[in-house]
Every structure is written in structure tokens, then in C-alpha cells.
Design an enzyme around this catalytic site. Structure first.
Site, short mmCIF file in Angstrom:
data_model
loop_
_atom_site.label_atom_id
_atom_site.label_comp_id
_atom_site.label_asym_id
_atom_site.label_seq_id
_atom_site.Cartn_x
_atom_site.Cartn_y
_atom_site.Cartn_z
N GLU A 72 12.66 15.19 59.35
CA GLU A 72 12.41 13.81 59.01
C GLU A 72 10.89 13.65 58.95
OE1 GLU A 72 13.97 10.93 61.79
OE2 GLU A 72 13.11 9.29 60.59
N ARG A 129 17.65 23.63 71.62
CA ARG A 129 16.28 23.22 71.33
C ARG A 129 15.31 24.09 72.10
NH1 ARG A 129 15.79 17.93 69.25
NH2 ARG A 129 13.57 17.75 69.64
N LYS A 148 8.41 14.27 68.53
CA LYS A 148 7.44 13.66 67.62
C LYS A 148 7.03 12.27 68.10
CE LYS A 148 10.03 14.82 64.11
NZ LYS A 148 10.65 14.85 62.80
P1 ATP Z 1 11.71 15.30 67.44
O1 ATP Z 1 12.61 14.92 68.57
O2 ATP Z 1 10.54 16.11 67.84
O3 ATP Z 1 11.35 14.16 66.56
P2 ATP Z 1 13.76 15.91 65.62
O4 ATP Z 1 14.92 16.76 65.97
O5 ATP Z 1 13.96 14.46 65.53
O6 ATP Z 1 12.59 16.29 66.58
P3 ATP Z 1 13.66 16.57 62.86
O7 ATP Z 1 12.57 16.31 61.91
O8 ATP Z 1 14.91 15.82 62.72
O9 ATP Z 1 13.06 16.38 64.31
O10 ATP Z 1 13.95 18.13 62.97
C1 ATP Z 1 14.18 18.99 61.89
C2 ATP Z 1 14.95 20.17 62.40
O11 ATP Z 1 14.26 20.81 63.46
C3 ATP Z 1 16.29 19.75 62.95
O12 ATP Z 1 17.27 20.61 62.46
C4 ATP Z 1 16.14 19.87 64.44
O13 ATP Z 1 17.36 20.18 65.03
C5 ATP Z 1 15.09 20.99 64.57
N1 ATP Z 1 14.32 20.85 65.81
C6 ATP Z 1 13.62 19.78 66.23
N2 ATP Z 1 13.10 19.99 67.44
C7 ATP Z 1 13.44 21.25 67.80
C8 ATP Z 1 13.21 22.06 68.97
N3 ATP Z 1 12.49 21.63 69.99
N4 ATP Z 1 13.74 23.30 68.98
C9 ATP Z 1 14.46 23.77 67.94
N5 ATP Z 1 14.72 23.06 66.83
C10 ATP Z 1 14.22 21.81 66.75
MG MG Z 2 14.86 13.06 64.59
#
Ligand code: ATP
Ligand code: MG
Length: 571
Positions: free
Chosen positions: A46, A270, A280
Site C-alpha cells: 500500500e 512477519r 509504516k
Molecule cells: P505496515 O504494518 O508496516 O504498514 P503492511 O503490512 O500494512 O505493513 P503493506 O504495504 O500492506 O504493509 O505490505 C505489503 C506486503 O508486505 C504485504 O504482503 C505484507 O504482508 C508484507 N509485509 C509487511 N510487513 C512485513 C513484515 N514485517 N514482514 C514480512 N512481510 C511484511
Molecule cells: Mg497495511
């Protein structure tokens, strides 16, 4: 008794450990679950912030697994939330994925599918599977129930198909203000899975989108867009993190109702790191509240931050591979990441001499005005890196720490009457000191032994116990050096007293700036991004701010490897 243990030299090479995701893909291909389709994956960020090291794990999985099976990977922006998303993030994410070493097959945006998603929503309304609800967001939350108690149906749940179609179209036309209505899937308010209790599909949001502008004033929820976006792209294996496991039944429900391509979702753990926040939202807070200089502050766990700090893409890929994937969440030691950075830099970084806290060393018996060019090896790990010349003269700088007027027991570096080796230089013996009025040592006087040129042993067989680094005072270049430490003081930065937030765990000593370090002259031509080992001090990288005549270096990582020690103990 295992033979390998007794005779490690004869141990067979360890097979590359597999993981459960690879096993699933192998099975699916064998069973022709997706016919003859090649493995298709995607990385779906995102664009609401910069990527962090956790994303690097997801990126490596998505791209490397597809690659292993001669498949393809798309980059797709899940851009369904116009209020938090920006073009700056879209651009940085592409730069970061490329820097990690991956190139996507197609670049897609969930916003490309807004028209299709709208059409499908109409289809669900027509099938009696979706309805327009007038409850407020708070009321919807209350009606949803809890893990232990079922939900309550909305009084608007049984509107006619015609009324729903009419209201939904008017929502799209902009007849209603934000929050006045939502479109919900009609599934089951009694479901044990809260995600299936009539989840919201669309909300009214009179907001400009970074790509679709003002074309839309209703936006699909992430959960309504994600699975169908995968489906539209014929993603065979849709990897995501464990928190989405409970959402999978919902994604499947949409796909089944719409009769579209069934992507298979697989959840993995994760990445969590000690002393580090990988969210983020929280990283944005650090930026907004100016606890750091920006998303790419070298203390940030963002890809752009660690790139600026001097980490290499190889090191990150190796680290991610070593961490592996699992079906339960855990926390990885930050020292392990640093270990892989060190391991990679050790192979490639050119060695240089730099003095961070300079103390003058005057060699009284060295001829005035004489300069010798001493040969110094660029990288003992890589013969092809060759050698360079370092000027040696009567007045040098050594590290303040490398001299003690009154040496404690076990201190083998320079002290009055003691001799040390100047690396690639000569052996020198301290003879006296100069002091300021406060009694601080401002210079050390010494004599050198001409028979030890290059730092080599003298013919008389005497020994020294320490080798120290130095630079020639007259030839040295001055640089700013930024020393970084952990951004947080607690292994779990979220562990806080009541009423406080994670910022109370920020390490006040996470950045130390040394304004006038002295470096050997070849470093004058270092360009931003160039990486070096400053002998005995650590790995350093010329910062983005670095310019000719105004050099700035970041300490990437210190030399001491705590993780390797831990590993050894555990063996
Ligand atoms: P954040 O909580 O940091 O905003 P998010 O999961 O909302 O992370 P996205 O932009 O939706 O961020 O993530 C894109 C991809 O990266 C998704 O498939 C998510 O599952 C993966 N991802 C995000 N954070 C991690 C992490 N700490 N370890 C492994 N994969 C991750
Ligand atoms: Mg997210």
C-alpha cells in the site's frame, strides 16, 4: 556417533533447506491445480509509506519463489485509501524494490480495477449478496459483536435489490456526504469469524486519489479489493503475512460469489526485529515528529534508510534467506542482520585508515619534510582489489584511545616507553607528551625504527603486542563522521509504561556526530554510497550529503560481531 561430527571435512554439503511455501507450490504444480499456468506472484504494497526491512522479506519471497519455478512477479500498489497514499511513496517503493535486485513483470494498481470492482459490487447487490447500510461507523462497530459474542443485524440489511442498486449508484454520484452510507457484503452476522460479519465493501470518501483524481467519491475497502486484484492478475500463489489468515475466508467468499479465478493465499510470519519498529504508521510518526531526519535517516529500518547507511542488497537478501519463513510469528535479533551486513562488506569493502578522535603523534627522529609513500593492501579478502599508497610523515594523527599516559593492566597500545606497530608504517616508541594547561595530553612524542619500514618485524627479533592505525597530519582530509547506535533502548520498543508511547523508548544517543575526523587522502574522492572498512573501527559509507571538500561518512556497522558469538555458543 555421526561421522560428520568427528570429521567435519568429510561432511556432505547440506541440502538447501526448503520451506512450507515452496512445498505447497511444488504440490500445486504436480497436481496441476492451475492447469498449465506458470507460477504468478505479486508484491502488493500500500503506497502509504516507505518500505522497510520487513517488506524486504516479502519481496524476496515473492520474487525468488516465482523465479525458482520460472514464474512471474508483478508489483501492484494496493492504493484504495486516497487519504494516506502519495506519489512519493509509489516512487520510493519502485526504487527500493529495484535496489533490492528485483524487476517486476507488470506494474499494476488496484485503482486500475476501480471500475471492475464497482461492476462486481453491482453484481453482488443484484444477487442479494450486498446492501447499502445507513448505520454510522461507530454503530457498525457496535453491531459487529466480539470474539465471544455474535453480531447484530443492521435494520437496513433487508433493503430490496432495487433500493440498494439505486442508493449505491447515488453514492457513486456523490449525493451523500462522507460516512453517510456504506455498501456491505451480506454474509453472516453470527459467523465466528468477525471478518465475515457483513464486512464493509465501499465507503464514501470525497477525497482526491493520487491516480484517479476526483473520478471517484466511493472507494473499495482493502479487503474487497485485494483478493479480486489477485484474481484479475491470475496470481496463482498470493503470499501475505499471518494477520491476513482470518481474512482469507472473506477473499474466498468474494471469489466464489463472483465466479472468478481462485488465487491461492498462503500466509507466513512477519519479520520482527529487536530494537526496531516495523510499522509504516509508527515510522511515519517518527518522521512527522522529527525524531529522525526523514524516511531515509540511516537509523530508520526503511530500505532507503539502510541503503543510505551503507547496507548492501546482497546482505539483506542473505539475511532474509537465513531468517526463513514460518507459520508462527517470532522476533529476530538485530545482531543477526548486522552480522550479514558485516559478512558481505568484509568481502567487498576497501580498507582505509581513518582517525575519528585525532591525537598528534610527532616522530622526533624522522627527517623534517620527508614524505614516504607506504604501500597498503586494499582488501585482504580480495587480492584483485590491489594496493594503494598512504603518505607517511613526521607528524601523524592516531586515535586518542590508542595512547594512555598511565596504561591500565593489559593495555598494549602506545604508552610512555612502549613500542607499537603503525600499520603499513614503522614501529614507534613513545618518549613523552605535550599537555595543555588543564593537563590534557595534546601530542605524543615518539621515535621510530627505520628497520621496521612497512610495519615489518625488525631483524633483532623483538616483538610488539599492538598495531594501530594512523594518518599523516599534513595529508589527511577532514570529514564529518556520523556514528549510529540503536534507535530504541528496549528490545521491544512497544513496551512502554501506561500513558506513554514508543517514542519514550527512543535512544537519545542514537546519533553522534564527529565534526573533524581525519582520513587518509584517497578518501577525498569518495562518492555518496561508496563503502569502506575504516581499519579497526567498522564499516563506513559516504553519505548522500557528502561532497568533494565536505565529506560526510556514516558508520554502517561496527566490526565486533555479537551474533556470530551467540551462534557459536549455541552450536
Ligand atoms: P505496515 O504494518 O508496516 O504498514 P503492511 O503490512 O500494512 O505493513 P503493506 O504495504 O500492506 O504493509 O505490505 C505489503 C506486503 O508486505 C504485504 O504482503 C505484507 O504482508 C508484507 N509485509 C509487511 N510487513 C512485513 C513484515 N514485517 N514482514 C514480512 N512481510 C511484511
Ligand atoms: Mg497495511
Amino acid at each position: 556417533m555421526s561421522e560428520a561430527k568427528d570429521n567435519p571435512g568429510s561432511a556432505p554439503p547440506e541440502p538447501k533447506p526448503s520451506n512450507f511455501i515452496r512445498d505447497i507450490i511444488v504440490e500445486d504444480l504436480k497436481a496441476k491445480k492451475f492447469g498449465d499456468a506458470v507460477v504468478q506472484t505479486r508484491f502488493p504494497p500500500e503506497p502509504n509509506g516507505y518500505l522497510h526491512i520487513g517488506h524486504a522479506k516479502a519481496i524476496c519471497l515473492d520474487f525468488q519463489l516465482a523465479d525458482e519455478f520460472a514464474g512471474r512477479t508483478n508489483l501492484r500498489f494496493d492504493d484504495t485509501n486516497p487519504e494516506k497514499e502519495e506519489q512519493e511513496y509509489v516512487d520510493s517503493i519502485q526504487e527500493d524494490v529495484r535496489w533490492l535486485g528485483f524487476e517486476w513483470e507488470n506494474l499494476f494498481y488496484a485503482s486500475d480495477y476501480f471500475a471492475q470492482l464497482y461492476e462486481w459490487a453491482v453484481k453482488l447487490i443484484q444477487a442479494g449478496k450486498a446492501y447499502v447500510d445507513d448505520l454510522t461507523a461507530d454503530q457498525i462497530r457496535e453491531h459487529r459483536g466480539s470474539f465471544t459474542a455474535g453480531g447484530t443485524e443492521s435494520p437496513y440489511r433487508n433493503r430490496s435489490v432495487e433500493e440498494n442498486l439505486d442508493l449505491f449508484e447515488r453514492m457513486r454520484k456523490g449525493e451523500f456526504p462522507n460516512g453517510a452510507k456504506v455498501l456491505r457484503a451480506k454474509i453472516d452476522m453470527a459467523s465466528p469469524n468477525i471478518n465475515l460479519r457483513d464486512p464493509v465493501m465501499y465507503r464514501i470518501l470525497h477525497a482526491e486519489h493520487h491516480r484517479t483524481g476526483n473520478q471517484w467519491c466511493i472507494y473499495p475497502m482493502y479487503d474487497y479489493a485485494h483478493g479480486q486484484s489477485d484474481s484479475l492478475e491470475k496470481v496463482t500463489h498470493s503470499m501475505c503475512t499471518l494477520e491476513f489468515a482470518d481474512h482469507q475466508p472473506l477473499y474466498r467468499w468474494y471469489i466464489e460469489q463472483l465466479g472468478i479465478f481462485p488465487s491461492q493465499q498462503i500466509e507466513f510470519d512477519r519479520l520482527n526485529l529487536t530494537y526496531t519498529l516495523l510499522s509504516k504508521r509508527k515510522l511515519l510518526q517518527l518522521v512527522n515528529e522529527k525524531h529522525v531526519s526523514g524516511w531515509n535517516d540511516p537509523r530508520m529500518p526503511t530500505i532507503s534508510g539502510i541503503r543510505r547507511r551503507g547496507y548492501t542488497p546482497e546482505a539483506i537478501r542473505n539475511f532474509v534467506a537465513a531468517v526463513g519463513v514460518s507459520r508462527t510469528n517470532g522476533t529476530t535479533d538485530l545482531a543477526m542482520l548486522e552480522h550479514f551486513v558485516r559478512e558481505d562488506l568484509n568481502k567487498h569493502a576497501l580498507r582505509r585508515m581513518a582517525v575519528l578522535r585525532p591525537l598528534k603523534l610527532v616522530i622526533d627522529n624522522y627527517p623534517d619534510g620527508q614524505v614516504e609513500e607506504m604501500e597498503a593492501v586494499n582488501n585482504p579478502e580480495d587480492a584483485a582489489a590491489g594496493a594503494r599508497h598512504v603518505p607517511f610523515s613526521k607528524t601523524l594523527y592516531i586515535e586518542h584511545d590508542d595512547f594512555k599516559e598511565e596504561p591500565p593492566k593489559g593495555y598494549f597500545r602506545l604508552s610512555p616507553g612502549k613500542e607499537v606497530r603503525l600499520r603499513y608504517g614503522y614501529w614507534v616508541k613513545a618518549t613523552g607528551v605535550e599537555k595543555d594547561s588543564a593537563g590534557n595530553v595534546t601530542a605524543v612524542h615518539a621515535t621510530y625504527d627505520p628497520a621496521t619500514r612497512g610495519g615489518n618485524n625488525p631483524p633483532d627479533g623483538r616483538k610488539v603486542k599492538a598495531t594501530i592505525h594512523w594518518v599523516s597530519a599534513e595529508h589527511a582530509v577532514t570529514a564529518e563522521v556520523r556514528l549510529y547506535d540503536k534507535l530504541f533502548t528496549k528490545p521491544d520498543p512497544n513496551q512502554v509504561e501506561e500513558g506513554k508511547d514508543f517514542t519514550s523508548n527512543l535512544n537519545p544517543q542514537s546519533l553522534e556526530v564527529i565534526a573533524d575526523a581525519k582520513l587518509e587522502p584517497v578518501l577525498a574522492s569518495a562518492r555518496p554510497g561508496d563503502r569502506f572498512q575504516f581499519e579497526r573501527l567498522g564499516y563506513f559509507c559516504a553519505d548522500l550529503d557528502s561532497q568533494p571538500g565536505k565529506l560526510v561518512f556514516n558508520r554502517t556497522v561496527q566490526l565486533k560481531d555479537t551474533w556470530a558469538k551467540v551462534e557459536k555458543k549455541n552450536q
